[in-house]
Design a protein around this motif. Structure first.
Motif, PDB file in Angstrom:
ATOM      1  N   GLY A  25       0.782  -1.227   0.000  1.00  0.00           N
ATOM      2  CA  GLY A  25       0.000   0.000   0.000  1.00  0.00           C
ATOM      3  C   GLY A  25       0.813   1.275   0.000  1.00  0.00           C
ATOM      4  O   GLY A  25       0.241   2.367   0.033  1.00  0.00           O
ATOM      5  N   HIS A  26       2.143   1.170  -0.031  1.00  0.00           N
ATOM      6  CA  HIS A  26       2.985   2.365   0.000  1.00  0.00           C
ATOM      7  C   HIS A  26       2.958   3.076  -1.351  1.00  0.00           C
ATOM      8  O   HIS A  26       2.867   2.447  -2.403  1.00  0.00           O
ATOM      9  N   ARG A  27       3.060   4.409  -1.279  1.00  0.00           N
ATOM     10  CA  ARG A  27       3.187   5.206  -2.497  1.00  0.00           C
ATOM     11  C   ARG A  27       4.663   5.343  -2.859  1.00  0.00           C
ATOM     12  O   ARG A  27       5.498   5.626  -1.996  1.00  0.00           O
ATOM     13  N   LEU A  28       4.955   5.159  -4.139  1.00  0.00           N
ATOM     14  CA  LEU A  28       6.321   5.228  -4.637  1.00  0.00           C
ATOM     15  C   LEU A  28       6.432   6.326  -5.696  1.00  0.00           C
ATOM     16  O   LEU A  28       5.447   6.905  -6.106  1.00  0.00           O
ATOM     17  N   ASN A  29       7.638   6.551  -6.128  1.00  0.00           N
ATOM     18  CA  ASN A  29       7.949   7.580  -7.121  1.00  0.00           C
ATOM     19  C   ASN A  29       7.951   8.979  -6.513  1.00  0.00           C
ATOM     20  O   ASN A  29       7.976   9.975  -7.239  1.00  0.00           O
ATOM     21  N   GLY A  30       7.914   9.054  -5.199  1.00  0.00           N
ATOM     22  CA  GLY A  30       7.979  10.341  -4.523  1.00  0.00           C
ATOM     23  C   GLY A  30       9.411  10.710  -4.186  1.00  0.00           C
ATOM     24  O   GLY A  30      10.361   9.971  -4.444  1.00  0.00           O
ATOM     25  N   SER A  31       9.577  11.888  -3.605  1.00  0.00           N
ATOM     26  CA  SER A  31      10.915  12.339  -3.231  1.00  0.00           C
ATOM     27  C   SER A  31      10.816  13.427  -2.181  1.00  0.00           C
ATOM     28  O   SER A  31       9.758  14.041  -1.980  1.00  0.00           O
ATOM     29  N   LYS A  32      11.932  13.662  -1.531  1.00  0.00           N
ATOM     30  CA  LYS A  32      12.080  14.793  -0.618  1.00  0.00           C
ATOM     31  C   LYS A  32      13.354  15.520  -1.014  1.00  0.00           C
ATOM     32  O   LYS A  32      14.425  14.923  -1.099  1.00  0.00           O
ATOM     33  N   ARG A  33      13.229  16.831  -1.259  1.00  0.00           N
ATOM     34  CA  ARG A  33      14.355  17.634  -1.722  1.00  0.00           C
ATOM     35  C   ARG A  33      14.533  18.841  -0.806  1.00  0.00           C
ATOM     36  O   ARG A  33      13.557  19.486  -0.415  1.00  0.00           O
ATOM     37  N   GLU A  34      15.777  19.122  -0.501  1.00  0.00           N
ATOM     38  CA  GLU A  34      16.122  20.283   0.316  1.00  0.00           C
ATOM     39  C   GLU A  34      17.289  21.004  -0.326  1.00  0.00           C
ATOM     40  O   GLU A  34      18.199  20.367  -0.874  1.00  0.00           O
ATOM     41  N   GLY A  35      17.262  22.326  -0.276  1.00  0.00           N
ATOM     42  CA  GLY A  35      18.346  23.076  -0.897  1.00  0.00           C
ATOM     43  C   GLY A  35      18.497  24.456  -0.294  1.00  0.00           C
ATOM     44  O   GLY A  35      17.552  25.017   0.276  1.00  0.00           O
ATOM     45  N   LEU A  36      19.705  24.986  -0.389  1.00  0.00           N
ATOM     46  CA  LEU A  36      19.958  26.357   0.042  1.00  0.00           C
ATOM     47  C   LEU A  36      21.039  26.957  -0.847  1.00  0.00           C
ATOM     48  O   LEU A  36      21.877  26.264  -1.411  1.00  0.00           O
ATOM     49  N   ARG A  37      20.975  28.293  -0.983  1.00  0.00           N
ATOM     50  CA  ARG A  37      21.970  29.028  -1.748  1.00  0.00           C
ATOM     51  C   ARG A  37      22.248  30.337  -1.035  1.00  0.00           C
ATOM     52  O   ARG A  37      21.329  31.043  -0.618  1.00  0.00           O
ATOM     53  N   GLY A  38      23.536  30.667  -0.895  1.00  0.00           N
ATOM     54  CA  GLY A  38      23.937  31.926  -0.293  1.00  0.00           C
ATOM     55  C   GLY A  38      24.835  32.698  -1.247  1.00  0.00           C
ATOM     56  O   GLY A  38      25.694  32.105  -1.918  1.00  0.00           O
ATOM     57  N   GLN A  39      24.642  34.016  -1.312  1.00  0.00           N
ATOM     58  CA  GLN A  39      25.430  34.854  -2.201  1.00  0.00           C
ATOM     59  C   GLN A  39      25.859  36.133  -1.481  1.00  0.00           C
ATOM     60  O   GLN A  39      25.115  36.664  -0.652  1.00  0.00           O
ATOM     61  N   LEU A  40      27.041  36.598  -1.841  1.00  0.00           N
ATOM     62  CA  LEU A  40      27.543  37.889  -1.376  1.00  0.00           C
ATOM     63  C   LEU A  40      27.980  38.693  -2.589  1.00  0.00           C
ATOM     64  O   LEU A  40      28.668  38.175  -3.471  1.00  0.00           O
ATOM     65  N   LEU A  41      27.575  39.955  -2.643  1.00  0.00           N
ATOM     66  CA  LEU A  41      27.917  40.840  -3.749  1.00  0.00           C
ATOM     67  C   LEU A  41      28.644  42.062  -3.203  1.00  0.00           C
ATOM     68  O   LEU A  41      28.121  42.779  -2.339  1.00  0.00           O
ATOM     69  N   PHE A  42      29.838  42.302  -3.716  1.00  0.00           N
ATOM     70  CA  PHE A  42      30.668  43.432  -3.284  1.00  0.00           C
ATOM     71  C   PHE A  42      30.825  44.388  -4.463  1.00  0.00           C
ATOM     72  O   PHE A  42      31.340  44.005  -5.521  1.00  0.00           O
ATOM     73  N   GLU A  43      30.357  45.631  -4.305  1.00  0.00           N
ATOM     74  CA  GLU A  43      30.458  46.648  -5.352  1.00  0.00           C
ATOM     75  C   GLU A  43      31.051  47.920  -4.746  1.00  0.00           C
ATOM     76  O   GLU A  43      30.321  48.819  -4.319  1.00  0.00           O
TER      77      GLU A  43
END
Length: 750
Positions: free
Chosen positions: A224-242
C-alpha cells in the motif's frame, strides 16, 4: 532579447536600473535602446548577470523567473512543456537525458559516464558536465535561456545541440524578503524562503532556502505504499561586493540533497511470433504483473543525491568601455542508488551504480567598447573533471536461474569500476562588424584542447581490466552570422556554425565485444554543422511579436550506445551520420494591457543518414533467427517528437486594490521512439497537458505584499509517460507522468 546593461555603453547607477521608468533614462540611451529592441526588454540590475552583447541573433526561448513561478515550472523536466524542440528524458536524477531539436544525449540502456551530452548546461556561467547536475528545484531563478542549435564560440565545449543557460537572481542593495508555502494532493508540499539586502554600503547578500516533498503517484499493491515520490532540500547563499562603478565581485555557494523512490511501472508486454514471452516467464516463476499506476514489488528502489558547489564572479567595467569578466566555479555530484528489479520476485539482492563527479572551471573574457565599427570579445576557458563510479549487480538465489534460464546467475555478484579524468582548455574570439546601421556580420572561432583519461574494470562476468586509457583531441568550432534589419521592427538573420564534441571512453560498461583490444574503448569526437535562417519581428508597440526559423544540422560520428548480447550490457560507440531539420515559430500577442497570449511550436525531422550497425528491437531479437545488428539508415531518430507546441495565456485585472489573474497553459508533443532501436514496444504515445491557475495579490503595508493562488496541473487527468524503456522478454516500462494535481500556494513579500 536586449539587456538594458548592454544598451548604452556607459555605467548607469543601480537605482536608475532598478527603479527608473523608460522616460527617466537619458534621451540618448533611450533612443539607442528603442532602436535595437526586439520583442523583449529585460531590465537587469546587476552587471554581473548581463549577457554578452556578442550573442548574435538565433532561436532563443527565454523564460523569466516570474513566469517560472506563476506557471509552476519547478524543475528541468518541466522545461520541455514551454520550450518547443526541447526533450527531457529522466527516470531518476542521474539518468537524465536532454536533447534539443532531436540532438543531445544519444545514449540508451545502461548509463555510461564516459560521454557528455551535446546540450551544454550552465548555471550562472558555470559549466555543468551532466544534465543531472542542474539542481532539481529551480529556486529563485531570474531567467532561463534555451538556445537551440550549435553554439560554436561563446558557450564553449559540448554545445553542438544547444545550451540551457540558467541565471539565478542576484543580491540587492534594497532590503527584500519573501516566503511561500504550497500544498497539493498526494502529500505535495513546498516551502521557499528568501532574504536579500545590504550588509554594508558596498556589500549585499542573498539567502535562499527551499524544501519540497511528494508521496509519489505509484502505489505498491503489496504493502500500500506510495512510490515515485521524493524529498528535496536546498539552500543558496550569495555575497555581492560593489565598491565603485568599475569593479564588482560575487561569491555564491549552494547545496541540495534529494532522497526518493523512483519507480518504473509496467507499460505493456508484447507478443513475438504469437507468444508473449514476458507473461509466459512471469507465470513460470510466479511473478505477478501489474500495469499502469500500480506495481507489485518485493522491494522498492531508493536513491540519495547530494550536490553543490560554489563560484566567484568578478566584473570590471572600465571607463574606456572595455569590460573584463572572470568566473571560477566548482561543482560536485554524489549519487548513491539501490536499484531493484521491477518484478514481485527477488531477481537481485542489491543493484546500483554509484557516481561521484567533481567539475571545476575557469572562464575569462574581455569585451571591447561597443558602438564603434567593430567590437569583439576574447577569452579563455578551462574545465577539469574527475568522476568515479562503482556498479554492482548482486543476483539472488533461485529466481535468476528460472527467469534467465541460466544457472550461472545464481548468487552471482558482478562488480564494475570506472574512472574518468578530463582537462579541457579553450581559446576563443568573436567579433561583430557593423557594416551599416542595419547590417551586421558576426564571426567567431574557438580552439579546444582536450585530454581525457580513465580506466574500466569488471569482475565475475567477462572479467576485464582496461588499464590506463588516455586520448587527446583538438576540437575546433566556429560561428558566422549575418543579420539585417529590414525595418525598425523586423530583423532577419542567417547563422552558420561548426562544432566538435568531446571524445568518449567506455569506462562504466566496457566494449565487451573486443575483449582482446582496447580499440573499442575509445569514442571519436562528434562533429556538427548547422545552418539557421530566421526572422524576428515586433509590431504595434510590442503588442504583436512573431519569430520564425528554419534550421538544418548534420552530425557526423554520432555518439550513441550499442548492446553486447553476450554480456547483456550497453557500451558507447560511433553510429554514423544524423540529420536534424525543421522549423520553429513563436507568436506573442498582447491584445490589451491586461491580457497576454503566447504560442510556440516546433517541427522536427531527425533521421539517421547512416547507421549500419544499430541495435535491433525486441520484435526481432526475440524471434527466430535473430540478427546481431540492424541497419537503421534512413530511420527516424529516438526521442525526437515531430511536433511540439505550447499555448499560454494570462489575464489580469484590478478589483479595487486587489489584483486578480487567471492563466492557463496547454502543451502538446507527438509520439516518439523511446529507445535507440526504434522499437514499436517502447514508442512513447503523444500527449497534451493542460494546466490552470488563478490567484489574488494585494498590499499589506507600503512595502509588503501578499499573494494566494489555486492551481491545477494536468487538469484533464491525462495518463502519459515521460519516457519508456525496454524490459525483459518484450516488456516495456516507463516513467509515469504526474496525474491531475490540485494545489494552493500562499506567500508574502516584504
Amino acid at each position: 532579447m536586449i539587456d538594458l546593461c548592454n544598451g548604452p555603453r556607459r555605467w548607469l547607477p543601480r537605482a536608475m536600473l532598478l527603479a527608473a521608468p523608460w522616460s527617466a533614462l537619458p534621451a540618448a540611451a533611450a533612443a539607442e535602446l528603442e532602436s535595437t529592441r526586439l520583442n523583449t526588454v529585460t531590465v537587469t540590475g546587476n552587471r554581473l548577470d548581463r549577457q554578452s552583447a556578442q550573442q548574435p541573433p538565433a532561436s532563443v526561448t527565454t523564460i523569466g523567473g516570474e513566469q517560472l513561478e506563476s506557471e509552476r515550472i519547478n524543475s528541468i523536466d518541466d522545461l520541455q512543456d514551454i520550450a518547443p524542440g526541447l526533450d527531457v528524458s529522466s527516470s531518476d536524477p542521474y539518468d537524465t537525458r536532454v536533447s534539443l531539436r532531436g540532438l543531445g544525449d544519444g545514449t540508451d540502456g545502461e548509463i555510461n559516464i564516459g560521454m557528455a551530452s551535446s546540450v551544454g548546461q550552465y548555471l550562472d556561467g558555470v559549466y555543468l558536465s551532466r544534465a543531472g547536475m542542474i539542481p532539481r528545484d529551480l529556486m529563485d531563478i531570474d531567467n532561463i535561456r534555451v538556445l537551440s542549435g550549435p553554439q560554436g564560440t561563446l558557450f564553449g565545449i559540448n554545445t553542438g545541440g544547444g545550451v540551457i543557460d540558467i541565471h539565478s537572481r542576484q543580491p540587492t542593495f534594497t532590503p527584500h524578503a519573501s516566503f511561500s508555502q504550497s500544498f497539493g494532493q498526494r502529500g505535495y508540499w513546498q516551502t521557499r524562503a528568501m532574504v536579500s539586502g545590504p550588509l554594508s554600503e558596498h556589500l549585499a547578500g542573498r539567502l535562499n532556502i527551499a524544501t519540497t516533498n511528494t508521496d509519489g503517484n505509484v502505489e505498491n499493491v503489496r504493502d500500500g505504499h506510495r512510490l515515485n515520490g521524493s524529498k528535496r532540500e536546498g539552500l543558496r547563499g550569495q555575497l555581492l561586493f560593489e565598491p565603485n562603478e568599475v569593479f564588482s565581485l560575487k561569491a555564491a555557494v549552494d547545496y541540495s540533497s534529494q532522497t526518493g523512490e523512483p519507480t518504473l511501472t509496467l507499460y505493456d508486454s508484447h507478443a513475438v511470433d504469437g507468444v508473449d514471452q514476458f507473461l509466459q516467464k512471469a507465470r513460470q516463476v510466479g511473478a505477478s504483473t501489474v500495469q499502469g499506476k500500480k506495481v507489485d514489488l518485493d522491494e522498492a528502489s531508493y536513491i540519495r543525491l547530494e550536490q553543490g558547489g560554489g563560484s566567484l564572479t568578478a566584473q570590471w567595467d572600465f571607463p574606456s568601455g572595455y569590460s573584463l569578466r572572470s568566473i571560477s566555479g566548482y561543482r560536485y555530484f554524489l549519487y548513491k542508488p539501490n536499484s531493484t528489479d521491477a518484478l514481485s520476485i527477488p531477481l537481485y539482492d542489491t543493484k546500483g551504480s554509484a557516481v561521484h563527479d567533481r567539475v571545476w572551471n575557469q572562464d575569462l573574457r574581455l569585451e571591447s567598447p561597443k558602438g564603434s565599427l567593430f567590437d569583439y570579445v576574447l577569452g579563455y576557458s578551462y574545465v577539469g573533471e574527475n568522476m568515479d563510479t562503482f556498479a554492482s549487480t548482486n543476483y539472488s538465489a533461485g529466481y535468476p536461474t528460472a527467469w534467465y534460464g541460466n544457472t550461472s546467475y545464481t548468487n552471482l555478484s558482478v562488480l564494475r569500476w570506472g574512472e574518468l579524468n578530463e582537462d579541457i582548455h579553450s581559446l576563443f574570439a568573436q567579433g561583430t562588424l557593423h557594416v551599416t546601421s542595419a547590417f551586421d556580420i558576426t564571426a567567431g572561432a574557438r580552439l579546444t584542447y582536450e585530454k581525457k583519461s580513465g580506466m574500466f574494470k569488471r569482475l565475475n562476468r567477462a572479467n576485464y581490466d582496461s588499464g590506463d586509457l588516455t586520448e587527446y583531441h583538438h576540437l575546433p568550432s566556429g560561428t558566422l552570422n549575418f543579420s539585417y534589419r529590414l525595418t525598425p521592427h523586423a530583423l532577419t538573420y542567417l547563422a552558420l556554425s561548426y562544432s566538435e564534441k568531446s571524445g568518449g571512453l567506455n569506462v562504466s560498461a566496457g566494449a565487451a565485444r573486443s575483449l582482446k583490444s582496447t580499440e573499442t574503448l575509445f569514442i571519436l569526437p562528434e562533429t556538427t554543422r548547422g545552418a539557421e535562417l530566421g526572422i524576428k519581428t515586433d509590431w504595434l508597440d510590442n503588442r504583436v511579436g512573431f519569430d520564425v526559423a528554419l534550421f538544418w544540422t548534420l552530425v557526423r560520428n554520432f555518439q550513441t550506445t550499442a548492446y553486447d548480447w553476450q554480456n547483456q550490457t550497453s557500451y558507447l560507440t560511433n553510429a554514423g551520420d544524423v540529420r536534424s531539420r525543421g522549423a520553429e515559430a513563436a507568436l506573442n500577442l498582447k491584445p490589451t494591457e491586461h491580457w497576454s497570449v503566447n504560442l510556440g511550436a516546433a517541427f522536427l525531422d531527425v533521421s539517421y543518414l547512416s547507421y549500419h550497425d544499430g541495435r535491433c528491437p525486441p520484435e526481432l531479437t526475440l524471434g527466430a533467427n535473430a540478427p546481431t545488428s540492424c541497419d537503421l539508415t534512413g530511420a527516424r531518430a529516438a526521442r525526437a517528437p515531430k511536433w511540439t507546441y505550447n499555448l499560454r495565456s494570462r489575464y489580469e485585472w484590478d478589483l479595487g486594490g486587489v489584483q486578480a489573474y487567471v492563466g492557463g497553459r496547454y502543451s502538446y508533443r507527438s509520439w516518439s521512439y523511446g529507445t535507440l532501436d526504434n522499437s514499436e514496444f517502447t514508442k512513447v504515445p503523444g500527449y497534451g497537458l493542460l494546466s490552470l491557475t488563478t490567484g489574488l495579490s494585494g498590499r499589506l503595508e507600503q512595502n509588503q505584499r501578499w499573494n494566494a493562488s489555486i492551481w491545477v496541473n494536468n487538469a484533464l487527468d491525462k495518463r502519459y509517460y515521460r519516457t519508456l524503456k525496454a524490459g525483459d522478454y518484450g516488456s516495456a516500462y516507463g516513467v509515469l507522468g504526474e496525474p491531475r494535481t490540485v494545489g494552493m500556494t500562499v506567500g508574502v513579500e516584504f
